[in-house]
Write an enzyme that holds these catalytic residues in place. Structure first.
Site, PDB file in Angstrom:
ATOM      1  N   GLU A  85       1.165  -0.002 -10.037  1.00  0.00           N
ATOM      2  CA  GLU A  85      -0.106   0.628 -10.417  1.00  0.00           C
ATOM      3  C   GLU A  85       0.115   1.942 -11.178  1.00  0.00           C
ATOM      4  OE1 GLU A  85      -3.745  -0.198  -9.749  1.00  0.00           O
ATOM      5  OE2 GLU A  85      -3.458   1.183 -11.420  1.00  0.00           O
ATOM      6  N   LYS A 100       3.640   0.931 -21.935  1.00  0.00           N
ATOM      7  CA  LYS A 100       2.452   0.731 -21.103  1.00  0.00           C
ATOM      8  C   LYS A 100       1.583  -0.412 -21.644  1.00  0.00           C
ATOM      9  CE  LYS A 100       2.578   5.588 -19.715  1.00  0.00           C
ATOM     10  NZ  LYS A 100       2.192   6.944 -20.182  1.00  0.00           N
ATOM     11  N   GLY A 138       1.627  13.337 -13.770  1.00  0.00           N
ATOM     12  CA  GLY A 138       1.545  14.432 -12.805  1.00  0.00           C
ATOM     13  C   GLY A 138       1.902  13.956 -11.412  1.00  0.00           C
ATOM     14  N   ILE A 146      -5.163   6.668 -12.514  1.00  0.00           N
ATOM     15  CA  ILE A 146      -6.286   5.752 -12.772  1.00  0.00           C
ATOM     16  C   ILE A 146      -5.948   4.373 -12.207  1.00  0.00           C
ATOM     17  CG2 ILE A 146      -7.797   4.765 -14.537  1.00  0.00           C
ATOM     18  CD1 ILE A 146      -6.559   6.816 -16.529  1.00  0.00           C
ATOM     19  N   GLY A 190       4.056  22.172 -20.137  1.00  0.00           N
ATOM     20  CA  GLY A 190       4.568  21.116 -19.258  1.00  0.00           C
ATOM     21  C   GLY A 190       3.997  19.742 -19.540  1.00  0.00           C
ATOM     22  N   VAL A 221       7.671  12.865  -8.732  1.00  0.00           N
ATOM     23  CA  VAL A 221       6.769  11.818  -8.252  1.00  0.00           C
ATOM     24  C   VAL A 221       7.113  11.381  -6.830  1.00  0.00           C
ATOM     25  CG1 VAL A 221       5.940   9.470  -8.653  1.00  0.00           C
ATOM     26  CG2 VAL A 221       6.206  11.040 -10.578  1.00  0.00           C
ATOM     27  N   GLY A 228      -1.240   6.714 -14.896  1.00  0.00           N
ATOM     28  CA  GLY A 228      -1.042   7.621 -13.753  1.00  0.00           C
ATOM     29  C   GLY A 228      -1.945   7.295 -12.590  1.00  0.00           C
TER      30      GLY A 228
END
Lengths: 431, 431
Positions: free
Chosen positions: B130, B206, B303, B137, B188, B15, B135
């Protein structure tokens, strides 16, 4: 200490009344969340006889818009008059007088945005329009701020609730266009004059706004190819269904370095695509960014309280800007940059072609021959045995990718055949 | 004149590298859109041998986090270390040193948020997150700003990509859990140790964040009832399908004036609900607000580039705040308010109950008798003729709304029957 923002509304119709309701009923929540008290100070409308279902005790009512503009206490004016005039003159006047403005008026932003953003810039104020596209969906904010790190590659919007309601009823229940439209009117999802909705103009207004934001410069509304849903028959919806597609009125944005490909037209969307599941009067915008990938934003595209919800989110943003004493660093739309668009003739698509022919031998071969001559390759064909009332039978073809120009010529050539009825329908496939 | 914001990153894994890529490659776009030049000044990681696929020429590299904290030029520190320690110590230290922090670390915010938001408040800086939910969105922004005018009535999140991928493969292709998990690992979408994902813990982290935002106060992660997807069999997915449902791991938020009803568990979602169309590793959050109505936000939940896209949107927001010289007027989460939750025992649900019994006469009547005794009313039953390997046959019941407490007691009583196998599965229906 709690800060105060004074708000004025011009146009106490459905949406203006919705904004008043939120400011009056949701005041405590807003104050807790934002540290700001939003005071509805003055509301302007010509008609004060009508019952609006909101208690305006303590709110100043007026019939003259100047009351808002000349009141130094008013920080933000909400324009919910709709249409171009007198809304344009009012918004321009408000900006020139140094008032921030929030509007839900998509036609105004699409057609007069350039002038208005220049006016706002010249006077150091903001013009906000979250409610102008996708009603309550925070699509402007998501595009402008949430996806700020992305070049926008594609957008596909179901952004006209009336059309989507009609298409949903045609798809699910086999209604023809007229019956579905009448039902939409009865249920309050279509205006008495539905031209702007079913003709694609409303979706094109909204696409103009989305595209201008995504591309960072102004798009000329009049250069967008627009086709509505009025030519679609129950038969077409059913053929599409049999091929595995759902027909949706899409507002399309496709980026290329050269020009933008923007259009509004009925589109065959694959049945397993998320957009195919957006039904009834609801809206959605499917956005692909170069870093984020595929996203979708879904919700009510119209209605009193959803639209008011979006307007109030603009009020909260503006309160922050007002209190910081600095203009927002993210500009809305750059009024000095014009973005070039492809004409429809310049692009390629996969096509759905529906025609009626007399039931004679060799007809399909002749039609296929014409398409071949224009380098249009057929991917599927359905010819039904059942005759229509007039001895014509429908033939439906799906093509591979072909140029719009070639297809227009092929359709003209096919129309020359004496055995073909003139009402040939061309639709486009999602890509 | 262009303003400059200096950014430091700690943790150059997947990331962090994504953030570096955007800052280095998308600089011109960001500058055009925001009027700010984002400079990646310093990146910190322990390992500088690894090839990361990004050209860091001109960027200072370091192994000591203190380099970021003590550099007066660094405006914002991006934490992409992950996990609780050393991330917690680093973020706390950065905030205490007056640096704004952006993180994608959901466990950190869910478990240590209260401490960290206090720290941020005490030092007049911002902690943004955020990327911690959904992710790429922009769900935090949408909830916090776009829907600011709304009390949030319900939220239903598909916010664990690993579980959603597994459930999609089970539903579409009939795989059993183990095979689907192995495939997710190969592709993955699942870690070597998938416990946090398939056990529901990640979704609960979350949900803690979403609920804290929606409710405006802190939610205790440990008080959320959590159930994962590990007990689901291909048989259950198929039964659900036959009843018209798709099983999704949902993070659920249901508001009441008294307490919040929060939970994470596999849920039978009606096949025609938009959430049922959210497939593979993708995420979506379906939110109902009192004014806006139903909305949904969909996109990649993880991702490199989607997560980085969200982090950069936080950077842009912070740049605006830094340049305005004032803290944001919309607080993130109030660390001084605690929100009470219902325990699972206090709530009611519709249930899916799957059990295996010996194939003897009168068994269904006895089971129905137990349910009746606990005031649980059956809405559908399927009993299959086909025998399992061990002479047991599956029985599946759907119930009307019933209390969790009654259902727990009923299950205990049913387990007493000598003809019932102990592996009884209880799932819950979407409501």
């Amino acid at each position: 200490m709690e800060k105060v923002i004074n708000v004025g509304i011009v146009g106490m119709g459905v949406v203006g009344t919705g904004v008043a309701k939120i400011l009056l009923n949701q005041g405590r929540l807003l104050s807790e969340r934002t540290g700001t008290r939003f005071v509805l100070k003055t509301v302007v409308d010509l008609d004060w006889e009508r019952e609006r279902g909101v208690d305006l005790t303590g709110v100043q009512t007026a019939t003259d818009f100047e009351v808002l503009v000349t009141d130094p206490e008013i920080d933000i004016i909400v324009e919910t008059v709709g249409g171009i005039e007198p809304a344009f003159t009012m918004v321009r006047r408000a900006l020139a007088a140094g008032k921030h403005v929030v509007t839900a008026n998509k036609a105004l932003i699409a057609l007069k945005g350039q002038t208005l953003f220049r006016e706002a810039q010249a006077h150091g104020v903001e013009l906000r329009f979250e409610a102008s596209v996708g009603g309550g969906i925070p699509i402007i904010k998501s595009l402008r701020e949430g996806l700020v790190a992305n070049k926008i590659i594609n957008m596909y919007g179901i952004i006209n609730g009336t059309s989507n309601y009609i298409l949903t009823r045609m798809h699910r229940d086999g209604l023809d266009f007229d019956a579905a439209l009448r039902e939409a009117q009865t249920r309050g999802f279509a205006e008495a004059d539905p031209t702007l909705d079913v003709g694609g103009g409303d979706a094109a207004h909204k696409l103009t706004i989305l595209a201008s934001l995504a591309a960072g410069g102004f798009v000329d509304f009049n250069a967008i190819p627009v086709e509505g849903i009025t030519e679609l028959t129950a038969l077409d919806i059913n053929f599409a269904k049999d091929f595995g597609y759902v027909v949706k009125l899409l507002a399309i944005y496709r980026f290329s370095e050269e020009k933008l490909d923007l259009r509004v037209h009925p589109t065959l969307v694959p049945g397993d695509h998320l957009l195919a599941a957006v039904n009834n009067e609801l809206n959605a915008v499917f956005i692909t960014g170069d870093y984020v990938g595929d996203t979708m934003f879904y919700g009510p595209g119209a209605g009193q309280t959803p639209t008011a919800s979006a307007i109030v989110s603009d009020l909260v943003d503006l309160a922050q800007i007002i209190q910081s004493g600095k203009p927002a660093s993210i500009p809305t739309i750059n009024p000095e940059k014009q973005v070039a668009l492809f004409s429809l003739e310049e692009i390629t698509n996969r096509f759905y072609l529906r025609l009626f022919t007399l039931d004679q031998p060799g007809i399909l071969a002749q039609i296929a021959g014409v398409l071949g001559r224009y380098a249009i390759s057929i991917s599927s064909v359905v010819q039904l045995e059942t005759h229509g009332e007039d001895n014509y039978v429908p033939i439906v073809l799906l093509t591979h990718e072909a140029s719009e120009k070639a297809m227009s010529k092929a359709i003209m050539a096919i129309k020359e055949f004496p055995f073909v009825r003139p009402d040939i329908l061309r639709l486009r496939l999602f890509k």
